[in-house]
Design an enzyme around this catalytic site. Structure first.
Site: not given
Ligand code: 1HE
Length: 260
Positions: A112, A132
């Protein structure tokens, strides 16, 4: 880390470079990060002729900060979404063009955000998704308007219902980005494009950024009518007169043939 550190700001020869700087959380868009982005956008619009938004690390942005969002009440969710709209709108309809350099995840709110700039450059590692539905939420950063307009409602519906990820190559075919470059080259390419745009007349850029999208929202006849006035106003600027004379007097570059 202070709020200001969440978006690194550089000014390089009139081009502002804004870097989402939360790589340990994959540049997830927390409220403080979005406020830092607002401040950086305001600064860029005051002192730069074009700007590039990019992300530190392997991913552009994992979208909405899900940990933060889990704690919001419905009314807090509305205010949060409206604040994103306000900031992204200000960037989209401001005085200077913005370019996005995309790599890795361009997901949810990250897409977005990218959809709110004028030109998107992805490297071949970029992947695009709207998860989402799988998270039990809906787009809230303008995606139902901007992303749907870029790729069409059917494709967006499919991406939201199935949670599928698409490659940079498919994203270009689907109009989510305008360029695909080799791994690691998105930022440099976006800066190069921003420099080209920065060399245009400011009035032309203003009209391209602000009149073109508005005309798409108008009825055909209204759009053509408004075009005539924007066109005449743009040509009346002294900068336009000098540029037109420069071409006639053979001081300006010719239009180049496309690259092979
Ligand atoms: C996060 C977030 C996040 C990672 N909010 N903390 N977005 C999503 O559904 C995407 C969610 N994220 C993922 O699917 C993956 O993290 C990725 C594919 C982007 C990257 O994977 P990777 O293996 O490189 O990283 P990871 O191990 O999953 O994440 C590293 C850290 O970032 C980890 O935290 P940690 O404390 O365990 O190290 C994750 O929890 C954190 N992290 N993504 C919070 N999104 C205005 S409305 C909009 C609506 C949306 O955007 S919906 C989509 C949300």
């Amino acid at each position: 880390m202070s709020q200001a550190d969440l978006v690194r700001y550089e000014l390089d020869g009139g081009i502002a470079i804004l870097t989402l700087n939360r790589p340990e959380k994959r540049n997830a868009l927390s409220a403080p990060l979005v406020e830092a982005l607002h401040d950086a956008i305001t600064r860029a619009q005051a002192e730069a002729r074009a700007a590039v938004i990019c992300g530190e690390g392997e991913h552009f942005s994992a979208g909405l900060d899900l940990a933060e969002h889990a704690k919001r009440s419905p009314i807090e969710g509305v205010h949060h979404s409206r604040r994103w709209h306000e900031i992204f709108d200000r960037m989209e309809g401001g005085p200077i063009p913005f370019f996005a350099a995309l790599q890795g995840a361009v997901v949810g709110g990250g897409l977005e955000l990218a959809a709110s700039v004028q030109v998107r450059v992805a490297d071949e590692t970029a992947f695009f998704a709207l998860p989402e539905g799988t998270r039990g939420i809906f787009v809230g950063g303008g995606g139902s308007v901007r992303v749907a307009r870029l790729m069409g409602v059917a494709r967006m519906t499919d991406m939201m219902l199935t949670g599928r990820s698409i490659s940079a190559e498919r994203a270009e075919a689907w109009n989510l980005c305008q360029y695909v470059v080799p791994k690691g080259q998105a930022r440099a390419h976006a800066v190069e494009l921003a420099r080209k745009a920065a060399g245009n007349a400011a009035m032309s850029n203003y009209a391209i950024i602000n009149a073109l999208p508005r005309i798409q929202d108008m009825a055909r006849g209204d759009g053509l009518f408004v075009e005539s006035f924007v066109s005449a106003m743009t040509a009346a600027a002294p900068e336009a007169e000098e540029r037109l004379r420069a071409f006639v007097e053979k001081r300006a570059a010719k239009v180049a043939r496309p690259d092979a």
